[in-house]
Design a protein around this motif. Structure first.
Motif, PDB file in Angstrom:
ATOM      1  N   VAL A 153      -0.069  13.575  12.292  1.00 61.97           N
ATOM      2  CA  VAL A 153      -1.302  14.067  12.920  1.00 61.97           C
ATOM      3  C   VAL A 153      -2.499  13.155  12.646  1.00 61.97           C
ATOM      4  CG1 VAL A 153      -2.988  15.947  12.926  1.00 61.97           C
ATOM      5  CG2 VAL A 153      -0.549  16.455  13.119  1.00 61.97           C
ATOM      6  N   PRO A 154      -2.788  12.776  11.373  1.00 60.15           N
ATOM      7  CA  PRO A 154      -3.936  11.873  11.162  1.00 60.15           C
ATOM      8  C   PRO A 154      -3.771  10.518  11.839  1.00 60.15           C
ATOM      9  CG  PRO A 154      -2.714  12.211   9.114  1.00 60.15           C
ATOM     10  CD  PRO A 154      -2.203  13.207  10.085  1.00 60.15           C
ATOM     11  N   ILE A 155      -2.526  10.033  11.924  1.00 58.66           N
ATOM     12  CA  ILE A 155      -2.293   8.758  12.623  1.00 58.66           C
ATOM     13  C   ILE A 155      -2.634   8.907  14.094  1.00 58.66           C
ATOM     14  CG2 ILE A 155      -0.519   7.104  13.328  1.00 58.66           C
ATOM     15  CD1 ILE A 155       0.940   7.708  10.712  1.00 58.66           C
ATOM     16  N   ILE A 156      -2.177   9.980  14.706  1.00 62.88           N
ATOM     17  CA  ILE A 156      -2.406  10.209  16.135  1.00 62.88           C
ATOM     18  C   ILE A 156      -3.904  10.346  16.424  1.00 62.88           C
ATOM     19  CG2 ILE A 156      -2.045  11.877  18.004  1.00 62.88           C
ATOM     20  CD1 ILE A 156       0.729  12.440  16.659  1.00 62.88           C
ATOM     21  N   VAL A 157      -4.606  11.089  15.575  1.00 61.99           N
ATOM     22  CA  VAL A 157      -6.046  11.269  15.778  1.00 61.99           C
ATOM     23  C   VAL A 157      -6.780   9.942  15.634  1.00 61.99           C
ATOM     24  CG1 VAL A 157      -8.112  12.431  14.927  1.00 61.99           C
ATOM     25  CG2 VAL A 157      -5.948  13.678  15.042  1.00 61.99           C
ATOM     26  N   GLN A 158      -6.380   9.152  14.653  1.00 65.42           N
ATOM     27  CA  GLN A 158      -7.016   7.854  14.444  1.00 65.42           C
ATOM     28  C   GLN A 158      -6.812   6.950  15.662  1.00 65.42           C
ATOM     29  OE1 GLN A 158      -8.932   6.726  12.145  1.00 65.42           O
ATOM     30  NE2 GLN A 158      -8.979   4.541  12.666  1.00 65.42           N
ATOM     31  N   VAL A 159      -5.587   6.910  16.184  1.00 68.02           N
ATOM     32  CA  VAL A 159      -5.295   6.061  17.346  1.00 68.02           C
ATOM     33  C   VAL A 159      -6.056   6.557  18.571  1.00 68.02           C
ATOM     34  CG1 VAL A 159      -3.462   5.285  18.914  1.00 68.02           C
ATOM     35  CG2 VAL A 159      -3.039   5.365  16.455  1.00 68.02           C
ATOM     36  N   LEU A 160      -6.167   7.865  18.723  1.00 67.40           N
ATOM     37  CA  LEU A 160      -6.904   8.416  19.860  1.00 67.40           C
ATOM     38  C   LEU A 160      -8.359   7.962  19.847  1.00 67.40           C
ATOM     39  CD1 LEU A 160      -6.968  10.415  22.297  1.00 67.40           C
ATOM     40  CD2 LEU A 160      -7.637  12.176  20.663  1.00 67.40           C
ATOM     41  N   GLY A 161      -8.943   7.869  18.661  1.00 67.19           N
ATOM     42  CA  GLY A 161     -10.350   7.522  18.571  1.00 67.19           C
ATOM     43  C   GLY A 161     -10.644   6.041  18.599  1.00 67.19           C
ATOM     44  N   ASP A 162      -9.619   5.214  18.408  1.00 66.79           N
ATOM     45  CA  ASP A 162      -9.892   3.778  18.249  1.00 66.79           C
ATOM     46  C   ASP A 162      -8.822   2.962  18.965  1.00 66.79           C
ATOM     47  OD1 ASP A 162     -10.890   1.364  17.414  1.00 66.79           O
ATOM     48  OD2 ASP A 162      -9.920   1.428  15.456  1.00 66.79           O
ATOM     49  N   SER A 163      -8.710   3.106  20.273  1.00 65.28           N
ATOM     50  CA  SER A 163      -7.701   2.386  21.048  1.00 65.28           C
ATOM     51  C   SER A 163      -8.213   2.114  22.449  1.00 65.28           C
ATOM     52  CB  SER A 163      -6.403   3.216  21.141  1.00 65.28           C
ATOM     53  OG  SER A 163      -5.849   3.441  19.881  1.00 65.28           O
ATOM     54  N   PRO A 164      -7.584   1.173  23.136  1.00 64.30           N
ATOM     55  CA  PRO A 164      -7.907   0.988  24.551  1.00 64.30           C
ATOM     56  C   PRO A 164      -7.582   2.240  25.354  1.00 64.30           C
ATOM     57  CG  PRO A 164      -6.639  -0.875  23.694  1.00 64.30           C
ATOM     58  CD  PRO A 164      -6.619   0.189  22.639  1.00 64.30           C
ATOM     59  N   MET A 165      -8.151   2.359  26.518  1.00 67.17           N
ATOM     60  CA  MET A 165      -8.037   3.577  27.308  1.00 67.17           C
ATOM     61  C   MET A 165      -6.594   3.902  27.684  1.00 67.17           C
ATOM     62  SD  MET A 165     -10.233   4.632  30.680  1.00 67.17           S
ATOM     63  CE  MET A 165     -11.762   4.622  29.765  1.00 67.17           C
ATOM     64  N   ARG A 166      -5.791   2.874  27.999  1.00 68.32           N
ATOM     65  CA  ARG A 166      -4.415   3.174  28.412  1.00 68.32           C
ATOM     66  C   ARG A 166      -3.580   3.696  27.246  1.00 68.32           C
ATOM     67  NH1 ARG A 166      -0.932  -1.639  28.440  1.00 68.32           N
ATOM     68  NH2 ARG A 166      -1.957  -3.337  27.298  1.00 68.32           N
ATOM     69  N   VAL A 167      -3.944   3.318  26.020  1.00 68.58           N
ATOM     70  CA  VAL A 167      -3.278   3.901  24.856  1.00 68.58           C
ATOM     71  C   VAL A 167      -3.750   5.337  24.652  1.00 68.58           C
ATOM     72  CG1 VAL A 167      -2.935   3.731  22.363  1.00 68.58           C
ATOM     73  CG2 VAL A 167      -3.002   1.649  23.753  1.00 68.58           C
ATOM     74  N   ALA A 199      -6.802  20.390  14.590  1.00 68.70           N
ATOM     75  CA  ALA A 199      -8.176  20.866  14.406  1.00 68.70           C
ATOM     76  C   ALA A 199      -8.720  20.427  13.048  1.00 68.70           C
ATOM     77  CB  ALA A 199      -8.220  22.385  14.529  1.00 68.70           C
ATOM     78  N   ARG A 200      -7.877  20.477  12.038  1.00 71.15           N
ATOM     79  CA  ARG A 200      -8.291  20.061  10.691  1.00 71.15           C
ATOM     80  C   ARG A 200      -8.672  18.578  10.673  1.00 71.15           C
ATOM     81  NH1 ARG A 200      -3.885  21.512   8.283  1.00 71.15           N
ATOM     82  NH2 ARG A 200      -4.511  23.682   8.206  1.00 71.15           N
ATOM     83  N   GLU A 201      -7.995  17.788  11.480  1.00 71.23           N
ATOM     84  CA  GLU A 201      -8.309  16.362  11.558  1.00 71.23           C
ATOM     85  C   GLU A 201      -9.389  16.075  12.603  1.00 71.23           C
ATOM     86  OE1 GLU A 201      -7.224  13.967   9.597  1.00 71.23           O
ATOM     87  OE2 GLU A 201      -6.030  15.394   8.449  1.00 71.23           O
ATOM     88  N   ASN A 202      -9.982  17.154  13.156  1.00 76.25           N
ATOM     89  CA  ASN A 202     -11.122  17.035  14.063  1.00 76.25           C
ATOM     90  C   ASN A 202     -10.797  16.289  15.352  1.00 76.25           C
ATOM     91  OD1 ASN A 202     -13.831  17.790  14.491  1.00 76.25           O
ATOM     92  ND2 ASN A 202     -14.482  15.695  14.134  1.00 76.25           N
ATOM     93  N   VAL A 203      -9.623  16.566  15.937  1.00 75.77           N
ATOM     94  CA  VAL A 203      -9.235  15.897  17.175  1.00 75.77           C
ATOM     95  C   VAL A 203     -10.079  16.356  18.363  1.00 75.77           C
ATOM     96  CG1 VAL A 203      -7.497  17.555  17.982  1.00 75.77           C
ATOM     97  CG2 VAL A 203      -7.198  15.119  18.464  1.00 75.77           C
ATOM     98  N   ILE A 204     -10.690  17.526  18.250  1.00 75.89           N
ATOM     99  CA  ILE A 204     -11.452  18.065  19.380  1.00 75.89           C
ATOM    100  C   ILE A 204     -12.665  17.200  19.690  1.00 75.89           C
ATOM    101  CG2 ILE A 204     -12.929  20.011  20.061  1.00 75.89           C
ATOM    102  CD1 ILE A 204     -10.807  21.836  18.733  1.00 75.89           C
ATOM    103  N   ARG A 205     -13.270  16.631  18.668  1.00 73.62           N
ATOM    104  CA  ARG A 205     -14.456  15.800  18.895  1.00 73.62           C
ATOM    105  C   ARG A 205     -14.145  14.591  19.787  1.00 73.62           C
ATOM    106  NH1 ARG A 205     -19.429  15.409  16.810  1.00 73.62           N
ATOM    107  NH2 ARG A 205     -18.954  17.113  15.389  1.00 73.62           N
ATOM    108  N   PRO A 206     -13.140  13.753  19.455  1.00 73.01           N
ATOM    109  CA  PRO A 206     -12.855  12.631  20.361  1.00 73.01           C
ATOM    110  C   PRO A 206     -12.390  13.062  21.734  1.00 73.01           C
ATOM    111  CG  PRO A 206     -11.214  12.744  18.607  1.00 73.01           C
ATOM    112  CD  PRO A 206     -12.316  13.671  18.222  1.00 73.01           C
ATOM    113  N   LEU A 207     -11.650  14.155  21.821  1.00 76.76           N
ATOM    114  CA  LEU A 207     -11.191  14.625  23.129  1.00 76.76           C
ATOM    115  C   LEU A 207     -12.374  15.004  24.021  1.00 76.76           C
ATOM    116  CD1 LEU A 207      -8.099  16.819  22.138  1.00 76.76           C
ATOM    117  CD2 LEU A 207      -8.053  14.687  23.447  1.00 76.76           C
TER     118      LEU A 207
END
Length: 628
Positions: free
Chosen positions: A260-274, A297-305
Motif C-alpha cells: 500500500v505505501p509503495i502504491i501510494v508513493q508511485v501514484l503521487g510521484d510518477s508520469p501520468m501514464r503510470v 486511507a491511512r496512507e492518505n491516498v485520497i489526497r493525491p486522487l
C-alpha cells in the motif's frame, strides 16, 4: 542403519511437494546441504557394493552429477550481486525431489552390499529396481539443469520457457517460476517482459493467480513498480498486480508485502501514464478488500486522487481568484498544490520509508500539461473510480473526501463531463451520501444547508434527474437525493418535484428508485415526514405510485411502502381517497405480504389513518378483514 540428516535439516521424506513454513525459514544453503551430504554417502555405498556393480556405478555417476549441480546452486545463491535477490522457490521444490531420489539410491545401494545368505534371500534386488531409480535420477538431473538455466538467464540470457520434468503435469508452475526469477535477477527489459507475461497468465484464470501469489510473485512486482527509472516497467508491474487483485485474500497478500505505501508513493510521484495504471490498481484493491480501504486511507491516498482529479478545475478556480495577478504567481500556487499532493507526513510511519524523492512530483508537471487530452481523461476516470471504491461502505473515507475539495470537484465534473467519468463521479457522490445517511456527524458536517459544496452537489443531482436520458445516471442521482432526505428543510420542495416526476418514468428501475427515495422523505425516521408527505401529494405523486403496484415485485413492494407512509402522514388528503387505495390493499396477495414483514404493520396503520377521515365503517371492515 538409517541415514540421519545433519543438525537443523529435516528428513526429506517428511517434506511435502510445497515447502513447509519451517523449511521456508531455513536458508537455501541449509536446504541444499542435506542432498549434498547424501551424495557423499552414495559414493561410499557404490564402492562397497558387491552385486549389480555396473548398475551401482551408473547410479553413483548420476548422483555425482546431481551433487555437482547442487554445489553450483549453492555458489549461485551466495554470489548474487548487490541489489539482486536470489529467487529460491523452484530450487527448494526441486531440492526436495532430488533428496528423495538420492535417499532411495542410498537405500538400494546398501542392499547390494555383502551380506549373510539369509539376508540375501530375504532382500531381493532386481534390475527393474535400478531401471526405475535411474529414471527418477534422470528426471532430477533434468530438473537441476533447468533450474540452473533460469538463474543463469538473469545474466542476460532472457526468459526460459522450457518444461522441466517436475512440472510435466502442470507447465504453468514452471512458467511462473521462470517469470518470477527474471523479475528478481533479469535485466530491465527481461523484467518488463516477465511482468507482462505474469499479467497475461493472471488474466486467464484464478488458478494462475493463486500460483503466482503462492510462488512469491507479489514482492518482485512491487519492487518493479517502485523502480521509477522506467515507466514501462512500472506500468507492467501495475498491470500484473491489478490482474491479481480481484480477491480479498490476494489483495491481503499485497498488503502484507507492504504494497500500500509503495502504491501510494508511485501514484503521487510518477508520469501520468503510470498514474493511470496505479489508480486502476487502487480501485480494484479497494473494491475487493475492506482492509485495503482502511490501509489506503491511512496512507492518505485520497489526497493525491482528489488532486489529480481536480487539477484543471483548481487551476481555473485559481485564475478567477487571483484576478490580475501574474501568470508566474499562478504557476507558483500550482507548484505548492502539487507539493501538498505527496506530503509524506499524512500517512503512517511506513510512508516515511518511501518519502525519499517525494518532492519530485513537480518534475512531471510539464509532462502532464503536454499530455494528450485522452490520457488526462483516462487518468480522471480511474481516479474517480478509485474514490468511488474507497468511499463505498466507508464512513471514514467518505469523510476524508468531503474534507478535501472532493465534493466540489465531483459536482463540477458531473456538470461538465459525460460518459464513464461522469458516471464514476456520480457513483462516488452516491456512496458519500449513503455514508452520510448512516452517520449524523458526517451528514451535519458535509451537507449543511448553507454549504456551497452541498448546494453544488444537490444542484447537479437534480439536473441529472431532470435532464439525463441514461437510466444508470438517473438511478445513482435519485439514490443520492434519497440518502440526503433528512438534510432538506420543509420549504425545500424543489427536490421532491423531480422525484415525483420519475415515478412515471418508462424504465421500471428508475420509477422504483424514485419510490424508494420518496419513501425516505415520508418515513417516520424523517423529522419532517408529514410536511414532505403533503408535498408529494401536492405534486400529484399518488396516481403514479398506484400504477407501480401493478408492476414487478420490487416496484410493488416499494410502491406499497410509500403509499402507506402517505396515508399515515396525510390521511386527510382527498387524493388518497380518490386513488382507490383500499381496493388496491384488497388485491394484495397474502403470500406477498408474508414475504415482507414491514407490510404487516404498515398496511393496517395506513387503513386506520384513512378511516379517521374517510368512510370509517368501510375502512374498519377492511381492517378487520386484513388481520395478518
Amino acid at each position: 542403519m538409517a541415514t540421519k540428516p545433519p543438525p537443523g535439516i529435516l528428513p526429506q521424506n517428511k517434506q511435502t511437494q510445497n515447502p513447509t513454513a519451517i523449511e521456508q525459514e531455513k536458508r537455501i544453503e541449509e536446504v541444499l546441504s542435506y542432498p549434498i551430504l547424501l551424495s557423499d554417502r552414495v559414493d561410499e555405498a557404490v564402492k562397497e557394493a558387491e552385486s549389480f556393480k555396473l548398475e551401482c556405478l551408473e547410479v553413483g555417476k548420476k548422483v555425482g552429477n546431481l551433487c555437482q549441480m547442487l554445489r553450483a546452486a549453492v555458489r549461485l545463491s551466495t554470489s548474487t550481486t548487490a541489489g539482486v535477490s536470489f529467487y529460491d522457490r523452484p530450487l527448494r521444490r526441486i531440492a526436495a525431489e532430488v533428496s528423495k531420489h538420492i535417499e532411495k539410491s542410498l537405500a538400494l545401494l546398501k542392499k547390494c552390499k555383502r551380506r549373510s545368505v539369509l539376508r540375501r534371500v530375504v532382500t531381493i534386488v532386481s534390475a527393474a529396481d535400478f531401471r526405475k531409480l535411474l529414471g527418477h535420477l534422470d528426471s532430477s538431473v533434468a530438473d537441476m539443469k533447468w533450474v540452473l538455466s533460469i538463474f543463469e538467464s538473469g545474466a542476460g540470457g532472457g526468459i526460459v520457457l522450457s518444461l522441466p520434468p517436475i512440472a510435466s503435469n502442470d507447465p504453468i508452475i514452471s512458467w511462473v517460476w521462470s517469470f518470477i526469477a527474471s523479475l528478481h535477477m533479469g535485466q530491465l527489459q527481461d523484467k518488463i517482459e516477465a511482468a507482462n507475461e505474469l499479467a497475461s497468465l493472471a488474466k486467464d484464470n484464478d488458478r494462475n493467480k493463486q500460483i503466482i501469489v503462492e510462488e512469491s510473485g507479489i514482492s518482485p512486482l512491487l519492487k518493479l513498480l517502485r523502480d521509477n527509472s522506467s515507466p514501462d516497467a512500472q506500468i507492467a508491474a501495475a498491470a500484473a498486480l491489478y490482474n491479481l487483485a480481484n480477491d480479498n485474500e490476494r489483495v491481503s497478500s499485497i498488503i502484507d508485502e507492504l504494497g500500500v505505501p509503495i502504491i501510494v508513493q508511485v501514484l503521487g510521484d510518477s508520469p501520468m501514464r503510470v498514474q493511470i495504471s496505479v489508480a486502476n490498481l487502487v480501485a480494484t484493491m479497494a473494491e475487493h478488500c475492506p482492509m485495503a480501504q482502511e490501509d489506503f486511507a491511512r496512507e492518505n491516498v485520497i489526497r493525491p486522487l482528489v488532486t489529480l482529479l481536480s487539477f484543471d478545475i483548481f487551476m481555473e478556480d485559481l485564475k478567477i481568484r487571483v484576478g490580475k495577478q501574474s501568470i508566474h504567481s499562478i504557476v507558483q500556487i500550482n507548484k505548492e498544490m502539487e507539493k501538498s499532493l505527496i506530503r509524506p507526513g499524512f500517512g503512517s510511519s511506513l510512508s516515511m520509508h518511501y518519502s525519499e524523492g517525494s518532492t519530485k512530483g513537480g518534475n512531471h508537471r510539464k509532462e502532464r500539461e503536454n499530455e494528450k487530452p485522452e490520457v488526462k481523461q483516462k487518468l480522471k476516470i480511474n481516479c474517480a473510480e478509485a474514490l468511488w471504491m474507497l468511499a463505498r461502505g466507508s464512513v471514514p473515507n467518505s469523510r476524508r473526501i468531503t474534507e478535501t475539495k472532493g465534493l466540489l470537484c465531483l459536482a463540477k465534473l458531473v456538470e461538465t463531463e459525460q460518459g464513464e467519468l461522469q458516471y464514476n463521479c456520480l457513483m462516488t457522490i452516491m456512496e458519500i451520501t449513503a455514508a452520510a445517511e448512516s452517520n449524523a456527524d458526517l451528514r451535519q458536517a458535509a451537507f449543511k444547508t448553507n454549504s456551497p459544496a452541498a448546494k453544488s452537489v444537490v444542484d447537479q443531482l437534480l439536473r441529472v434527474i431532470k435532464e439525463s436520458d441514461t437510466p444508470r445516471l438517473k438511478i445513482s442521482a435519485i439514490r443520492a437525493i434519497g440518502s440526503l432526505s433528512r438534510t432538506f428543510p420543509a420549504r425545500e420542495t424543489r427536490v421532491i418535484g423531480p422525484l415525483v416526476k420519475q415515478l412515471s418514468h418508462s424504465n421500471q428501475d428508475v420509477a422504483t428508485e424514485a419510490a424508494i427515495s420518496l419513501g425516505k422523505f415520508a418515513c417516520p425516521d424523517n423529522f419532517l415526514c408529514i410536511e414532505h408527505s403533503k408535498t408529494i401529494i401536492e405534486f400529484k405523486g399518488v396516481p403514479p405510485v398506484m400504477r407501480l403496484l401493478r408492476d414487478n415485485e420490487r416496484a410493488t413492494l416499494h410502491g406499497l411502502i410509500l403509499i402507506c407512509y402517505l396515508a399515515i402522514n396525510a390521511g386527510k388528503s382527498e387524493d388518497l381517497e380518490r386513488a382507490g387505495i383500499l381496493p388496491a390493499f384488497e388485491g394484495i396477495d397474502r403470500a406477498f405480504i408474508a414475504q415482507h414483514p414491514e407490510l404487516k404493520e404498515l398496511i393496517p396503520q395506513a387503513i386506520y389513518h384513512l378511516s379517521v377521515f374517510h368512510q370509517a365503517h368501510t375502512h374498519s371492515g377492511l381492517l378487520t378483514q386484513m388481520q395478518f
